[in-house]
Design a protein around this motif. Sequence first.
Motif, PDB file in Angstrom:
ATOM      1  N   LEU A  43       0.804  -1.215   0.000  1.00  0.00           N
ATOM      2  CA  LEU A  43       0.000   0.000   0.000  1.00  0.00           C
ATOM      3  C   LEU A  43       0.842   1.272   0.000  1.00  0.00           C
ATOM      4  N   ASP A  44       1.952   1.294   0.733  1.00  0.00           N
ATOM      5  CA  ASP A  44       2.734   2.525   0.843  1.00  0.00           C
ATOM      6  C   ASP A  44       3.463   2.876  -0.447  1.00  0.00           C
ATOM      7  N   ARG A  68       2.097  -3.055   4.957  1.00  0.00           N
ATOM      8  CA  ARG A  68       0.659  -3.351   4.821  1.00  0.00           C
ATOM      9  C   ARG A  68       0.344  -3.640   3.359  1.00  0.00           C
ATOM     10  N   TYR A  69      -0.436  -4.697   3.128  1.00  0.00           N
ATOM     11  CA  TYR A  69      -0.732  -5.175   1.784  1.00  0.00           C
ATOM     12  C   TYR A  69      -2.232  -5.348   1.565  1.00  0.00           C
ATOM     13  N   THR A  70      -2.606  -5.377   0.279  1.00  0.00           N
ATOM     14  CA  THR A  70      -3.895  -5.888  -0.153  1.00  0.00           C
ATOM     15  C   THR A  70      -3.625  -7.038  -1.115  1.00  0.00           C
ATOM     16  N   ARG A  83      -8.725  -8.770  -0.317  1.00  0.00           N
ATOM     17  CA  ARG A  83      -8.414  -8.772   1.115  1.00  0.00           C
ATOM     18  C   ARG A  83      -7.576  -7.532   1.405  1.00  0.00           C
ATOM     19  N   THR A  84      -8.009  -6.735   2.353  1.00  0.00           N
ATOM     20  CA  THR A  84      -7.320  -5.482   2.667  1.00  0.00           C
ATOM     21  C   THR A  84      -6.757  -5.509   4.077  1.00  0.00           C
ATOM     22  N   SER A  85      -5.886  -4.527   4.364  1.00  0.00           N
ATOM     23  CA  SER A  85      -5.313  -4.326   5.701  1.00  0.00           C
ATOM     24  C   SER A  85      -4.586  -5.566   6.206  1.00  0.00           C
ATOM     25  N   ASP A  87      -1.224  -6.909   7.417  1.00  0.00           N
ATOM     26  CA  ASP A  87       0.079  -6.481   7.945  1.00  0.00           C
ATOM     27  C   ASP A  87       1.056  -7.653   7.882  1.00  0.00           C
ATOM     28  N   THR A 112     -11.945  -7.213   5.003  1.00  0.00           N
ATOM     29  CA  THR A 112     -10.873  -6.663   5.828  1.00  0.00           C
ATOM     30  C   THR A 112     -10.242  -7.793   6.615  1.00  0.00           C
TER      31      THR A 112
END
Length: 365
Positions: A43-44, A68-70, A83-85, A87, A112
């Motif tokens: 994400l970053d 942090r990934y999706t 799938r989000t958030s 770590d 999530t």
Amino acid sequence: MRFLAAFLALPLLAQVDTGAISGTVSDASGAVIPNVQVTVTHLDTNIKTALSTNASGFFAAPSLKVGRYTVGATAEGFRPEMRTSIDLHVQERLEINFTLQVGSSASEVTVTAAAPLLESETSSLGQVMEQKTITDLPLNGRNFIQLATLTAGTLPSSRTAERDNFIANGARAIQNSYLLDGVENKNRILGFDKGVAQIVQPVIDAIQEFKVQTSTFSAEFGQAAGGVVNVTLRSGTNQIHGSAFEFFRNSKLDALPYFQPAAGGRPAFLQNQFGATLGGPVRKSQTFFFASWQTSREVNAAPQIGSVPLQPVRDGNFGATRMYDPATVRTNPAGAGFVRDLFPNNIVPASRWDPVSVKFAALFP
């Protein structure tokens, strides 16, 4: 004539300072789905890793930078699922499974993700110290390795000259291994200053996280018989970010030291540790930079305890201590070896003192 040589380097998939995400994609009946397009996105930095499931519906994304990934899964005839958030920590292997529903690709299912209660992909025993823990907890001298003793099975090491180590499961502190972004950072191996266990002391504001592994770690950590400290430094992101800090200690806030004479007041002790960090993109979603800097200033007038020779010793009188005259060494007439004579009354005459030693002895209080 000029020659151009090209060398190809094949990447190794050892996950020293990274993590991995893997899983299985199936339908509502439990049947696995091959050739599903899976996309793992950091994400970053917005860096994407694209892969497909094999004939068993399995996918694996190794060597992922912590963060942090999706994770998204798309297959023809099924509704995409995201799938989000998620770590991902250093040396972590997450299992993310998908159950796709039959439907149109125009709609998407977003879930999530929650951190798994049990890491079933590895038997390694350890604990991750995240960035918030590193920066928020008080650390004397801003030495992050003090947090290693929060891990189960570890204790502070007191029988060593190194200032930044610990004991893991009863092994000696010298048997620990220290890694910085996957590179061996152990001081003893390279033979540098033995006062510290690590060659490079990272600024704690530059540490993304670190993991202390104490048992059943994989073969890639073959140099360690004790614990493994695996440090991952922060990286630049698509947003410019930075910080500045200063930590200040003043003797006016301290108690009077035990050995300090009451009439002398508190000895002066002033310590300033300050620095800054800065990170951002060089080219968005592709290349990034991150830099950190720290320095220290210290004024210390604390009392020191030491042994000094008494006046008789400075005069050459060693009392009951037997003092031999090195100028009288000779072969033993009674047999093998050598013999030598004592100085009369164990007093070394001033004429025998080295001139440098005479000047040095005058400096003792």
